[in-house]
Design a protein around this motif. Structure first.
Motif: not given
Length: 90
Positions: A34-39, A72-75, A80-81
Motif C-alpha cells: 500500500v502507499a504508506a508501506r512504499k513511502a 514518483m515520490s520525489a516528483r 503518487a505511490l
C-alpha cells in the motif's frame, strides 16, 4: 534491554524533523504494498537508514521498481505511490 547489533544506524533524523527507526519499516517479506508501506521504504532509503540493496533483498523488489517508487515520490509526493494514481502521475 538488549539491542541487536546492526551494520547501519539504529535511527535517523528525517528532513521534516521526525525520526525513523528500523521498526518503522514494513516487515521483511511484505508482499502487499500500500502507499504508506512504499513511502516508508522510500524514506528509509533516502535517509540512509537502509541501503537500496538491503531494501531490494528484504522486500524482493527489482531495482526498476524501487527506483520508480523513489522517483514518483520525489516528483509528486507520497500520494503518487497509490496504485490508483498511476495514470494521473505518469
Amino acid at each position: 534491554m538488549y539491542l541487536r547489533k546492526t551494520d547501519g544506524p539504529r535511527a535517523v533524523s528525517l528532513p521534516e524533523g521526525g525520526r525513523m527507526t528500523m521498526g518503522d519499516l514494513p516487515p521483511k517479506g511484505t508482499m502487499r504494498w500500500v502507499a504508506a508501506r512504499k513511502a516508508a521504504v522510500v524514506r528509509g532509503v533516502r535517509s540512509e537508514l537502509v541501503t537500496r540493496e538491503w531494501a531490494m533483498e528484504a522486500y524482493d523488489l527489482s531495482a526498476e521498481e524501487l527506483d520508480g517508487w523513489i522517483a514518483m515520490s520525489a516528483r509528486h509526493g507520497d500520494g503518487a505511490l497509490r496504485t490508483t494514481a498511476l495514470k494521473k502521475y505518469r
